[in-house]
Scaffold this motif. Structure first.
Motif, PDB file in Angstrom:
ATOM      1  N   GLY A 119     -12.904  36.982  -7.673  1.00 48.60           N
ATOM      2  CA  GLY A 119     -11.955  37.710  -8.506  1.00 48.60           C
ATOM      3  C   GLY A 119     -11.051  36.760  -9.248  1.00 48.60           C
ATOM      4  N   THR A 120     -10.187  37.291 -10.079  1.00 57.73           N
ATOM      5  CA  THR A 120      -9.275  36.446 -10.842  1.00 57.73           C
ATOM      6  C   THR A 120      -8.376  35.661  -9.903  1.00 57.73           C
ATOM      7  N   GLY A 121      -8.028  36.286  -8.773  1.00 65.04           N
ATOM      8  CA  GLY A 121      -7.162  35.582  -7.844  1.00 65.04           C
ATOM      9  C   GLY A 121      -7.875  34.497  -7.087  1.00 65.04           C
ATOM     10  N   GLY A 122      -9.196  34.435  -7.231  1.00 60.99           N
ATOM     11  CA  GLY A 122      -9.949  33.386  -6.555  1.00 60.99           C
ATOM     12  C   GLY A 122     -11.048  33.968  -5.708  1.00 60.99           C
ATOM     13  N   MET A 123     -11.476  33.190  -4.764  1.00 58.99           N
ATOM     14  CA  MET A 123     -12.630  33.576  -3.975  1.00 58.99           C
ATOM     15  C   MET A 123     -12.216  34.467  -2.837  1.00 58.99           C
ATOM     16  N   GLY A 124     -13.238  35.107  -2.251  1.00 66.10           N
ATOM     17  CA  GLY A 124     -13.035  35.783  -0.981  1.00 66.10           C
ATOM     18  C   GLY A 124     -12.146  37.000  -1.038  1.00 66.10           C
ATOM     19  N   ARG A 125     -12.065  37.602  -2.201  1.00 63.33           N
ATOM     20  CA  ARG A 125     -11.249  38.803  -2.290  1.00 63.33           C
ATOM     21  C   ARG A 125     -12.072  40.039  -2.015  1.00 63.33           C
ATOM     22  N   GLY A 126     -13.331  39.843  -1.769  1.00 58.90           N
ATOM     23  CA  GLY A 126     -14.196  40.994  -1.543  1.00 58.90           C
ATOM     24  C   GLY A 126     -14.788  41.474  -2.839  1.00 58.90           C
ATOM     25  N   ALA A 181     -11.709  43.095 -10.046  1.00 56.33           N
ATOM     26  CA  ALA A 181     -11.944  42.858 -11.469  1.00 56.33           C
ATOM     27  C   ALA A 181     -11.509  41.468 -11.877  1.00 56.33           C
ATOM     28  N   ILE A 182     -12.209  40.931 -12.855  1.00 60.17           N
ATOM     29  CA  ILE A 182     -11.870  39.598 -13.349  1.00 60.17           C
ATOM     30  C   ILE A 182     -11.262  39.729 -14.734  1.00 60.17           C
ATOM     31  N   ASP A 183     -10.124  39.113 -14.923  1.00 60.81           N
ATOM     32  CA  ASP A 183      -9.528  39.029 -16.248  1.00 60.81           C
ATOM     33  C   ASP A 183      -9.818  37.622 -16.730  1.00 60.81           C
ATOM     34  N   ALA A 184     -10.665  37.528 -17.749  1.00 61.82           N
ATOM     35  CA  ALA A 184     -11.152  36.212 -18.176  1.00 61.82           C
ATOM     36  C   ALA A 184     -10.020  35.344 -18.707  1.00 61.82           C
ATOM     37  N   ASN A 185      -9.066  35.966 -19.396  1.00 54.55           N
ATOM     38  CA  ASN A 185      -7.960  35.175 -19.960  1.00 54.55           C
ATOM     39  C   ASN A 185      -7.127  34.561 -18.844  1.00 54.55           C
ATOM     40  N   LEU A 186      -6.804  35.393 -17.885  1.00 54.21           N
ATOM     41  CA  LEU A 186      -5.998  34.920 -16.760  1.00 54.21           C
ATOM     42  C   LEU A 186      -6.733  33.813 -16.030  1.00 54.21           C
ATOM     43  N   GLU A 218     -26.760  33.577  -7.582  1.00 58.38           N
ATOM     44  CA  GLU A 218     -27.184  33.570  -6.180  1.00 58.38           C
ATOM     45  C   GLU A 218     -27.413  32.155  -5.672  1.00 58.38           C
ATOM     46  N   ASN A 219     -27.655  31.253  -6.599  1.00 59.18           N
ATOM     47  CA  ASN A 219     -27.950  29.874  -6.195  1.00 59.18           C
ATOM     48  C   ASN A 219     -26.708  29.108  -5.733  1.00 59.18           C
ATOM     49  N   TYR A 220     -25.528  29.680  -5.988  1.00 57.71           N
ATOM     50  CA  TYR A 220     -24.296  28.921  -5.767  1.00 57.71           C
ATOM     51  C   TYR A 220     -23.372  29.634  -4.796  1.00 57.71           C
ATOM     52  N   SER A 221     -22.595  28.817  -4.077  1.00 61.67           N
ATOM     53  CA  SER A 221     -21.588  29.385  -3.179  1.00 61.67           C
ATOM     54  C   SER A 221     -20.329  29.680  -3.991  1.00 61.67           C
ATOM     55  N   LEU A 222     -19.421  30.410  -3.396  1.00 62.16           N
ATOM     56  CA  LEU A 222     -18.174  30.753  -4.095  1.00 62.16           C
ATOM     57  C   LEU A 222     -17.372  29.498  -4.433  1.00 62.16           C
ATOM     58  N   GLU A 223     -17.382  28.532  -3.511  1.00 59.63           N
ATOM     59  CA  GLU A 223     -16.642  27.288  -3.788  1.00 59.63           C
ATOM     60  C   GLU A 223     -17.230  26.561  -4.987  1.00 59.63           C
ATOM     61  N   GLU A 233     -18.177  39.464  -9.927  1.00 60.46           N
ATOM     62  CA  GLU A 233     -17.480  40.482  -9.136  1.00 60.46           C
ATOM     63  C   GLU A 233     -18.342  40.922  -7.966  1.00 60.46           C
ATOM     64  N   GLU A 234     -19.605  41.018  -8.205  1.00 60.15           N
ATOM     65  CA  GLU A 234     -20.545  41.409  -7.160  1.00 60.15           C
ATOM     66  C   GLU A 234     -20.536  40.394  -6.013  1.00 60.15           C
ATOM     67  N   LYS A 235     -20.324  39.148  -6.400  1.00 57.88           N
ATOM     68  CA  LYS A 235     -20.329  38.085  -5.409  1.00 57.88           C
ATOM     69  C   LYS A 235     -18.994  37.960  -4.681  1.00 57.88           C
ATOM     70  N   GLY A 236     -18.010  38.704  -5.168  1.00 59.85           N
ATOM     71  CA  GLY A 236     -16.715  38.679  -4.504  1.00 59.85           C
ATOM     72  C   GLY A 236     -15.746  37.698  -5.115  1.00 59.85           C
TER      73      GLY A 236
END
Lengths: 232, 447, 519
Positions: free
Chosen positions: C257-264, C268-273, C216-221, C252-255
């Motif tokens: 995703g593996t593709g990056g930020m702002g995906r809503g 899901a996040i794939d850690a390897n990817l 919560e302390n950090y922005s997506l960027e 994931e709660e913060k939005g």
């Protein structure tokens, strides 16, 4: 020419020292003295960076180590710091595990504490000769794996290895106890005359044991019917 | 600051422009207040005789913001400002920008210069400067730098002036702004899109009769500037008309512009504001990172810094060129102006951190490798300004960590230069090497 | 004085003390009695309940200032950014091996660092605050530690042995924080276990009086940047994976995703990817600029002064006022017309990657082959070209992925990171099919050349005109054979890589060359 630092004339900051600074400075000073003792040992015993593991060289190295640490006040934590310093080449120009192990053993044997724990799990190098001549009423616990010749010449103390060892563990031990949680290598207990060597894992091979007891996975494997004492 | 009288007037100007003329959102904050950067820095440029380069997409108020600021601060009616602007296109000539021969006198065989309005008035606006060919850019270089304009062996020297230049982003019609010219700009600022809601209001409430226009005074000023009198006399007469326009503004709009004396007084007040010790040290730390090169003695754009240098983590590794000496001048002028505007007692670190991105963005040449790493990052500012904002925060973090040690190093430097034998402090940052150089101690670090 | 008024009064002073952090004015929240401070996205909030409770023992201004000192120092010093935070967490996890314990240890460590920094470097009332805070469990140990290392009487004096160990840690040396947190965690490990055990039993968590630390302390960027730096810094893919898996829910709660930020939320996040994506961001090429082309005709461009001896033909009569004399007369300089060239566009790219048993499994260890492929994909996608992937092991038995040309980074990465670990054989029909889906795409093939149908591949490549970059690992007869067969083909470049770390640079070098030259 104008003084370019004119604005900082009064910038000599009143630095606030807290006890943490004193503790750390004292720690650094103690480590520096310990390192100096080690370098002294290397200078005398490992010229050309070669050190042969022999009965006489170990004894000689130990007495030089004892001399080198005279007058240094240190704790178990300082010994552990020294072990980690061995891992970093910027603090110690060269590491030779034999003399290093002898030196650490001397430090442990002469430390004030009766029980010393060395957390060496993160150490890249496996130190040889730990627990050399560990005296009575002293317990040395090593968390992590150790090298060759661990606990050789054990003289009444208790050495606990929370990991694995390599070869010649307990060689020449006279009395006391060595406990190894996992595995050991070859020539285990070679020349031991007394004491107990308790191994939680596997022993690759026993040496020529004279006396004492050796346990492997709670089973007494020396002396037993298959293995008789050796007489040199 | 005890007397906030002028500051109050400048604030009133700021508020008037932002409420009525240049509608936009605040995008910077300092001392708990929010401001629009284009407007604030425009005002500071006008106040401290600076040179500002305004970039932005077409139609976002680059030129108009400068026109309003210049018109109100210097009390020139808008029509005259319009008539004095130089527009950047390839067919611009010296005669259109600076001055031309008096044709009548020329036919009599006499050399006499008719100076352009642009050269004469203190509000100088060059619209789309990057459309000027590079030869023309060089031509106005000298004038822009010192306020000296030369034509046919005659010289005109401006007592005071502010320069506002606008530039669109690179497209097929633009050239690059030559390096010596771009270094002469004090600040780079973007005029942004105000957002859909404010843009709608701008469209809905377009001004028919501009409040800053006054045809009569414009006419009079044109006459004066066109006349034959010596420059100093002309400007004195012009100041008289400006006084009248100033009164008009006060009555009709509730705005008080500044007389020449007042502008001078403000400048003097600004110069009195000193840097506090942190601001001073921080700027030096930044300058060290922008100019230092362990291997080659200083940064040079023709010498490439290799990987593996001891100072790879610092700004000097990411940039190609060396900071010029105009940079600390710009920092000083604008931070003092900002501190004065906010009625602060001196320049502190907050002023410096706010100003630095705008004074540095156009002066720095980043390495391609650094650019490509940062290109994809989300941001609110144009890329150039964003990079410097990031760099400033990085340097601030380093400063914060080693503040006491650094101040002690400076203090030892003072003592050494004062004749005392001292051992300079060692440190990882280039500034410690710079201190050692200044006090004549040797640099022992390996290459 | 009300707490809001105190904050107003104290804020300017506190900001100056901490060198003007870019934080908004702190707010007041109802909060609990036991928690002083909440930090969410740079907004500091002081609990009024806590303030009112402590007001009986301490001056109100001192309370507020001490709490703000703590909160601001977290922002300005430790952890400063998300990268530092997850690095500390990662190190703590190596000791305790459990997420909750590691998080707790990280929080406590950061608090110790922050408070000690404040006490040493700033004029703060934190010591007085701690004296009046409840002491139990780990907090008791930490208070005792503060007593020792700050030299203040905080009414503790217990846990001598633990404190002796903890007091030797260099909290204020940033470069040693990695080792320091491990030592710190090791010492308090038993107490952490006990504390968490008690919380589980009582189903109530013991709040940290100085606030919790979370995403919560950090922005997506900030999170994105932190993960990128973390990917470059970790020694092992597994470390990154473990840490990201631990934080998966919160990310994931913060939005994120593996593709990056702002995906809503809920992506899901794939850690390897994510690992390869972030690492590949360190190897990037700048975007190619639109070329300027000369058009071949001259047009009047600018004026320059006319000098005696220069031709008259180019004199501009109007600008010269009808006069021909040095100093007055101007002449035109002409320039070749320039416009932006037709943007050729970047060709698409086909990545052929070998995932047979002899190659490293990219989901277990860092595979530079995969990283190189990822870098190439990034470069093409960035230039708005498409990327296709042919991932093969024993393709003739179905161990292959044929991903059509597309712009979706996540799909491309999924295809690249897939590992079969079987035999090594290509199905040339697949490659032919993929090549037919694009207009002359560039081909990158990364393999150890131990391909069973290598001869067919060689024949295939010698028959096509696409630009081919082949990167192979190690020396073997197959590679030598490939080299001999394709030596004369100018469109095929072969690189033998001694250090696999060089693969991304080699690939990018070739991509750069391709992108700046016509195909």
């Amino acid at each position: 020419m104008k003084n370019p630092f004119e604005a900082f004339h009064h910038a000599g900051i009143l630095k606030r020292e807290i006890p943490l600074d004193t503790i750390l400075k004292s720690k650094e000073a103690t480590l520096a003295k310990i390192l100096a003792g080690y370098e002294d040992l290397l200078k005398n015993e490992a010229k050309d960076l070669v050190w042969l593991m022999q009965y006489s060289t170990v004894i000689k190295a130990y007495s030089i180590a004892e001399k080198g640490m005279e007058g240094i006040e240190y704790t178990a934590e300082d010994i552990e710091e020294f072990c980690y310093a061995l891992d970093h080449s910027d603090q110690i120009p060269y590491l030779i595990t034999g003399p290093a192990g002898v030196y650490i053993s001397a430090l442990c044997n002469h430390a004030e504490e009766e029980e010393i724990t060395l957390h060496l799990r993160d150490l890249n190098v496996k130190v040889n000769l730990l627990g050399y001549r560990l005296p009575p009423h002293k317990t040395l616990i090593v968390e992590g794996n150790v090298g060759d010749f661990t606990g050789i010449g054990l003289d009444g103390g208790e050495l606990i290895i929370e990991g694995s060892g390599k070869n010649y563990t307990g060689a020449g031990m006279k009395r006391g106890k060595i406990v190894v949680r996992h595995n050991l290598g070859f020539n285990t207990g070679h020349g031991m005359t007394g004491g107990e060597l308790i191994v939680g894992g596997r022993i690759k091979g026993l040496g020529k044991i004279v006396g004492g007891k050796v346990f492997e996975r709670d089973q007494l494997i020396f002396p037993n019917e298959g293995i008789k004492p050796f007489y040199f | 600051m005890q007397n906030g009288h002028y500051q109050a007037r400048i604030r009133a100007i700021y508020n008037y422009i932002s409420d009525n003329l240049y509608l936009n959102r605040p995008d910077i904050a300092i001392k708990g207040e929010a401001f629009n950067s284009t407007l604030l820095l425009g005002l500071l440029t006008g106040l401290n005789r600076g040179k500002e380069l305004i970039i932005g997409e077409p139609g976002l108020g680059k030129t108009t913001s400068a026109e309003y600021v210049g018109s109100i601060l210097y009390r020139y009616p808008l029509g005259l400002i319009w008539g004095s602007e130089v527009s950047g296109h390839p067919e611009q000539t010296e005669e259109k920008i600076i001055g031309r021969p008096h044709l009548g006198e020329l036919n009599k065989g006499k050399e006499k210069v008719v100076w352009s309005n642009f050269a004469q008035i203190p509000v100088k606006i060059v619209d789309e400067i990057n459309r000027l060919p590079e030869t023309k850019q060089s031509m106005i270089l000298n004038g822009v730098d010192r306020g000296n304009w030369e034509y046919l062996n005659e010289i005109l020297i401006n007592d005071e002036y502010s320069l506002f230049a606008t530039a669109n982003y690179q497209d097929r019609g633009t050239n690059t702004i030559i390096a010596p010219l771009i270094d002469r700009f004090d600040v780079l600022i973007e005029s942004r899109h105000p957002g859909a809601n404010i843009a709608y209001i701008i469209g809905k409430e377009a001004i028919v009769n501009h409040p800053l226009r006054h045809p009569q005074y414009e006419q009079e000023l044109h006459q004066i500037l066109r006349g034959d009198k010596p420059y100093a006399e002309k400007m004195a007469l012009a100041e008289g008309v400006c006084d009248l326009f100033g009164e008009y503004m006060k009555e009709q709009l509730g705005l008080e512009g500044l007389t020449k004396e007042e502008r001078k007084k403000i400048n003097e007040e600004m110069l009195e504001l000193d840097f506090d010790i942190d601001a001073n040290a921080f700027v030096r730390m930044m300058l060290a990172e922008l100019s230092f090169c362990h291997k080659y003695g200083q940064k040079r754009s023709v010498e490439v810094c290799e990987d593996g240098c001891h100072y790879t983590g610092y700004l000097c590794h990411h940039i190609k060129n060396c900071a010029s000496n105009r940079l600390p001048l710009s920092i000083r002028n604008y931070t003092q102006a900002l501190a004065w505007f906010l009625e602060d007692d001196g320049v502190d670190l907050e002023h410096v951190r706010l100003i630095i991105p705008y004074v540095l963005a156009h002066r720095i040449q980043w390495k391609d490798s650094y650019l490509s790493k940062k290109e994809g990052e989300g941001r609110n500012d144009p890329f150039q300004i964003y990079l410097v904002k990031e760099a400033t925060e990085e340097i601030f973090q380093r400063y914060n960590e080693q503040r006491e040690y650094l101040l002690e190093a400076f203090s030892l430097g003072y003592r050494s230069c004062a004749g005392e034998e001292v051992i300079p402090l060692e440190g990882d940052h280039p500034i410690y090497e710079e201190i050692k150089k200044d006090i004549g101690a040797k640099d022992e670090k390996p290459l | 004085m009300e707490i809001e008024d105190i904050i107003q009064k104290v804020w300017a002073r506190v900001r100056r003390k901490h060198l003007y952090p870019q934080l908004p004015l702190p707010t007041v929240i109802e909060g609990g009695e036991d928690v002083a401070l909440e930090i969410k996205s740079k907004q500091l909030s002081i609990s009024s309940a806590f303030f009112n409770k402590l007001k009986e023992k301490m001056d109100g201004e001192d309370i507020v200032e001490a709490v703000l000192d703590h909160g601001i120092t977290h922002y300005m010093y430790c952890p400063w950014d998300f990268y530092t935070h997850i690095t500390l967490y990662n190190e703590a996890k190596k000791v305790v091996r459990q997420k909750d314990q590691a998080q707790r240890a990280t929080t406590y460590f950061m608090d110790v660092v922050t408070d000690t920094y404040c006490v040493k470097e700033k004029d703060t009332k934190l010591a007085a605050l701690y004296k009046n805070l409840p002491q139990s469990g780990v907090h008791e140990v930490l208070t005792a530690l503060y007593e020792k290392i700050w030299g203040e009487d905080l009414g503790s004096g217990k846990h001598e042995e633990l404190v002796n160990c903890l007091s030797r840690i260099p909290y204020l040396e940033r470069r040693k924080w990695g080792k320091s947190i491990k030592k710190f965690t090791k010492v308090i490990q038993d107490m952490l276990e006990e504390e968490l055990g008690n919380e589980q039993q009582s189903a109530q968590s013991e709040p940290n009086p100085m606030g919790e630390h979370s995403l919560e302390n950090y922005s997506l960027e900030e999170i994105d940047r932190g993960l990128r730096e973390f990917a470059s810094a970790v020694e092992d893919l597994q470390e990154f994976k473990e840490t990201v898996e631990d934080l998966k829910e919160e990310l994931e709660e913060k939005g994120y995703g593996t593709g990056g930020m702002g995906r809503g939320k809920g992506n899901a996040i794939d850690a390897n990817l994510l690992y390869y994506m972030k690492l590949a961001e360190s190897y990037t090429l700048p975007i190619k600029k639109i070329p300027i082309e000369k058009r071949g005709y001259l047009h009047p461009h600018a004026h320059r002064p006319w000098e005696i001896g220069k031709p008259f033909a180019d004199i501009d009569v109007w600008t010269s006022f009808g006069k021909v004399m040095p100093g007055i007369t101007q002449m035109w300089t002409k320039r070749e017309g320039e416009t932006h060239g037709e943007f050729e566009g970047t060709p698409d790219s086909l990545i052929i990657i070998d995932s047979s048993g002899s190659m490293i499994n990219p989901r277990e260890r860092l595979s530079y082959a995969v990283l190189g492929a990822a870098c190439a994909c990034n470069a093409y996608l960035k230039h708005e070209a498409r990327a296709a992937v042919y991932n093969f092991s024993d393709a003739l038995r179905g161990n292959k992925i044929v991903l059509d040309f597309n712009h979706d980074k996540e799909h491309v990465y999924q295809a690249i990171c897939r590992y079969f670990g079987g035999g090594t054989a290509l199905d040339l029909d697949d490659i032919t099919y993929l090549l037919s889906c694009a207009d002359n795409p560039d081909i990158f093939i990364i393999t150890d050349m131990q391909i069973t149908n290598l001869e067919k591949l060689i024949d295939f490549f010698t028959g096509i005109e696409n630009r081919v970059t082949a990167v192979h690992l190690g020396h073997n007869v197959h590679a030598a054979r490939f080299k001999d067969a394709t030596e004369k083909k100018k469109n095929i470049s072969l690189f033998n890589v001694k250090n696999k770390e060089d693969i991304p640079k080699i690939v990018l070098g070739k991509v750069k060359e391709y992108l700046t030259s016509p195909s």
